[in-house]
Design an enzyme around this catalytic site. Structure first.
Site, PDB file in Angstrom:
ATOM      1  N   ARG A  62    -102.004 -31.277 -66.743  1.00  0.00           N
ATOM      2  CA  ARG A  62    -102.062 -29.931 -66.165  1.00  0.00           C
ATOM      3  C   ARG A  62    -102.634 -30.007 -64.751  1.00  0.00           C
ATOM      4  O   ARG A  62    -103.847 -30.018 -64.553  1.00  0.00           O
ATOM      5  CB  ARG A  62    -102.924 -29.022 -67.043  1.00  0.00           C
ATOM      6  CG  ARG A  62    -102.701 -27.524 -66.817  1.00  0.00           C
ATOM      7  CD  ARG A  62    -103.592 -26.700 -67.720  1.00  0.00           C
ATOM      8  NE  ARG A  62    -103.330 -26.964 -69.118  1.00  0.00           N
ATOM      9  CZ  ARG A  62    -102.399 -26.343 -69.853  1.00  0.00           C
ATOM     10  NH1 ARG A  62    -101.651 -25.415 -69.291  1.00  0.00           N
ATOM     11  NH2 ARG A  62    -102.236 -26.622 -71.123  1.00  0.00           N
ATOM     12  N   SER A 112     -89.132 -26.812 -70.832  1.00  0.00           N
ATOM     13  CA  SER A 112     -88.966 -25.490 -71.426  1.00  0.00           C
ATOM     14  C   SER A 112     -87.633 -24.937 -70.945  1.00  0.00           C
ATOM     15  O   SER A 112     -87.414 -24.786 -69.744  1.00  0.00           O
ATOM     16  CB  SER A 112     -90.114 -24.568 -70.983  1.00  0.00           C
ATOM     17  OG  SER A 112     -90.169 -23.406 -71.767  1.00  0.00           O
ATOM     18  N   ARG A 165     -99.178 -24.599 -58.801  1.00  0.00           N
ATOM     19  CA  ARG A 165     -99.697 -23.535 -59.663  1.00  0.00           C
ATOM     20  C   ARG A 165    -101.219 -23.597 -59.698  1.00  0.00           C
ATOM     21  O   ARG A 165    -101.791 -24.665 -59.854  1.00  0.00           O
ATOM     22  CB  ARG A 165     -99.151 -23.671 -61.089  1.00  0.00           C
ATOM     23  CG  ARG A 165     -97.636 -23.557 -61.175  1.00  0.00           C
ATOM     24  CD  ARG A 165     -97.145 -23.730 -62.606  1.00  0.00           C
ATOM     25  NE  ARG A 165     -95.690 -23.818 -62.653  1.00  0.00           N
ATOM     26  CZ  ARG A 165     -94.987 -24.041 -63.760  1.00  0.00           C
ATOM     27  NH1 ARG A 165     -95.612 -24.186 -64.916  1.00  0.00           N
ATOM     28  NH2 ARG A 165     -93.674 -24.116 -63.714  1.00  0.00           N
ATOM     29  N   GLU A 202     -95.465 -30.456 -74.640  1.00  0.00           N
ATOM     30  CA  GLU A 202     -94.315 -29.911 -73.905  1.00  0.00           C
ATOM     31  C   GLU A 202     -93.991 -30.752 -72.678  1.00  0.00           C
ATOM     32  O   GLU A 202     -94.872 -31.111 -71.898  1.00  0.00           O
ATOM     33  CB  GLU A 202     -94.610 -28.475 -73.468  1.00  0.00           C
ATOM     34  CG  GLU A 202     -93.491 -27.849 -72.641  1.00  0.00           C
ATOM     35  CD  GLU A 202     -93.949 -26.674 -71.802  1.00  0.00           C
ATOM     36  OE1 GLU A 202     -93.281 -26.389 -70.789  1.00  0.00           O
ATOM     37  OE2 GLU A 202     -94.983 -26.069 -72.131  1.00  0.00           O
ATOM     38  N   ARG A 262     -95.268 -35.570 -66.567  1.00  0.00           N
ATOM     39  CA  ARG A 262     -95.440 -35.693 -68.018  1.00  0.00           C
ATOM     40  C   ARG A 262     -94.556 -36.799 -68.589  1.00  0.00           C
ATOM     41  O   ARG A 262     -94.880 -37.372 -69.629  1.00  0.00           O
ATOM     42  CB  ARG A 262     -95.157 -34.351 -68.690  1.00  0.00           C
ATOM     43  CG  ARG A 262     -96.200 -33.304 -68.333  1.00  0.00           C
ATOM     44  CD  ARG A 262     -96.166 -32.073 -69.221  1.00  0.00           C
ATOM     45  NE  ARG A 262     -97.229 -31.149 -68.848  1.00  0.00           N
ATOM     46  CZ  ARG A 262     -97.619 -30.121 -69.595  1.00  0.00           C
ATOM     47  NH1 ARG A 262     -97.022 -29.883 -70.751  1.00  0.00           N
ATOM     48  NH2 ARG A 262     -98.600 -29.334 -69.193  1.00  0.00           N
TER      49      ARG A 262
END
Length: 419
Positions: A274, A349, A259, A346, A387
């Site tokens: 990130r 999700s 991404r 987070e 994460r």
């Protein structure tokens, strides 16, 4: 993609949904475009029908030996008109679809209203954050002391927001991937898939990444690196007719994800929260419409069990109308506790997209009465591997600078600590 009848018959539902999502898309303009498409299609159909009638008449006259020159000239004129009408219809239809594909999914009724994450609603918590007798460090500080993550050399290779895993860092990442895959396949009943990491444009459209998020994708020769394994997993059954007996279908895949993180500059610039490239274990389900809500609960529980077995405190929140994803009707975020940051972040999700993706990718099933219906699709991280590394480093750090390995992970990691 939504059912077009929502726009044509109940546009007020669409307007209210866009209001909840804080979107300024003009529904009346969409209705006008749709009407233009239908008029163009009707005009084209009339011309095609007229040509068909004339062609039959020409055939009959020729059979009788009668002159057909005038009719042939008229058909030639109609052919020119048909070509113009086809171009008009295609142009109008494309203009409408370009706008229609930017319409987000309808929200479930129980999604909390609010413009950002501050309006998310906590559903439950699990575990108690550890009370450290020293100031806990953030993961990148721990990793630097243990020499297991290398950001400087990654920047030399690829630029910012990349990382090189070294030694026990690489070993921990690999151990977590195998641990998660075994849990989801052996206990939760998912079938493991290894999909391609590069997909075509229409595949990204199928799950709702395109056209809205095209600026966040890495493109190569007209194809795209996947932002999540959800994209190839959902599209595995693109343009297929499934049987009711096949449902539910449950897939799990480990992939790298890519991404650009457009618009996120300045956020989480330190560490691996990130990244432009990261690893994730993804869960995807295909269900009957009446079973998708219960499937969302079970899929979320499947992801939660990863954290429970690793002894990582977390909470589950329901996303608000302004924070929820484009394709989702309802989403639970699982947020893991990070003592170095003194906050929940987070790590998964989990979403029910209902028939939104199935309409875009044309995935249907025949029910017991032989009626053709769209399946419902669900997806969730099971979980984000990087994460999870962050959470283990921060929650299991020791005063002497070592990091304990969660008991459930020791058989995969091969020893009980790093350092």
């Amino acid at each position: 993609m939504l059912d077009i009848n929502i726009l044509r018959k109940t546009p007020e539902i669409l307007k209210e949904n866009l209001r909840k999502r804080f979107s300024n898309i003009d529904v009346e303009e969409l209705k006008e475009l749709d009407e233009s498409v239908r008029k163009a299609k009707s005009h084209l159909d009339e011309l095609l029908s007229k040509r068909n009638r004339l062609s039959k008449e020409i055939g009959k006259k020729k059979a009788k030996g009668e002159n057909t020159d005038n009719l042939i000239q008229e058909v030639n004129k109609i052919n020119t008109l048909i070509e113009e009408a086809e171009n008009e219809y295609k142009s109008t239809h494309k203009k409408f679809m370009d706008r229609w594909l930017l319409i987000p999914n309808l929200l479930d009724d129980d999604v909390p209203f609010g413009e950002d994450e501050s309006f998310n609603v906590e559903i439950r918590k699990w575990g108690t954050p550890k009370d450290f007798d020293f100031k806990p460090l953030e993961h990148f500080e721990i990793a630097k002391k243990l020499d297991i993550l290398d950001f400087e050399r990654a920047a030399k290779l690829s630029g910012s927001r990349f990382v090189v895993y070294k030694g026990d860092g690489a070993r921990l990442e690999r151990a977590l991937i195998n641990f998660m895959l075994d849990l989801h396949t052996k206990k939760h009943g998912y079938k493991e898939i290894i999909p391609p990491y590069i997909v075509n444009y229409e595949i990204m459209v199928g799950t709702g990444q395109f056209p809205k998020f095209i600026e966040e994708a890495y493109e190569t020769d007209g194809q795209y690196l996947i932002p999540t394994a959800e994209v190839p997993l959902v599209n595995l059954h693109r343009e297929e007719m499934l049987s009711e007996d096949e449902l539910p279908i449950k897939y799990v895949a480990y992939t790298a994800c890519f991404r650009k993180e457009a618009g996120s500059y300045g956020k989480d610039v330190k560490g691996i929260i990130r990244q432009h490239q990261f690893n994730k274990v993804e869960l995807v389900q295909f269900t009957k419409p009446e079973e998708s809500q219960s499937a969302l609960e079970s899929l979320t529980n499947d992801a939660e069990e990863v954290l429970k077995l690793l002894g990582l405190p977390y909470r589950v929140v329901m996303l608000s109308s302004g924070d929820i994803g484009f394709s989702a009707a309802k989403t639970y975020d699982i947020e893991v506790w990070l003592p170095g940051q003194n906050r929940y972040r987070e790590i998964s999700s989990c979403s029910n997209t209902r028939d939104f993706q199935a309409r875009r990718a044309s995935i249907k099933f025949k029910d017991s009465s032989k009626k053709k219906r769209f399946v419902h699709t669900l997806n969730g991280s099971g979980v984000a591997v990087g994460r999870c590394v962050v959470a283990i480093l921060e929650n299991y750090q020791q005063k002497d600078g070592t990091v304990k390995i969660p008991e459930a992970l020791v058989p995969y990691f091969g020893k009980d600590k790093i350092g």
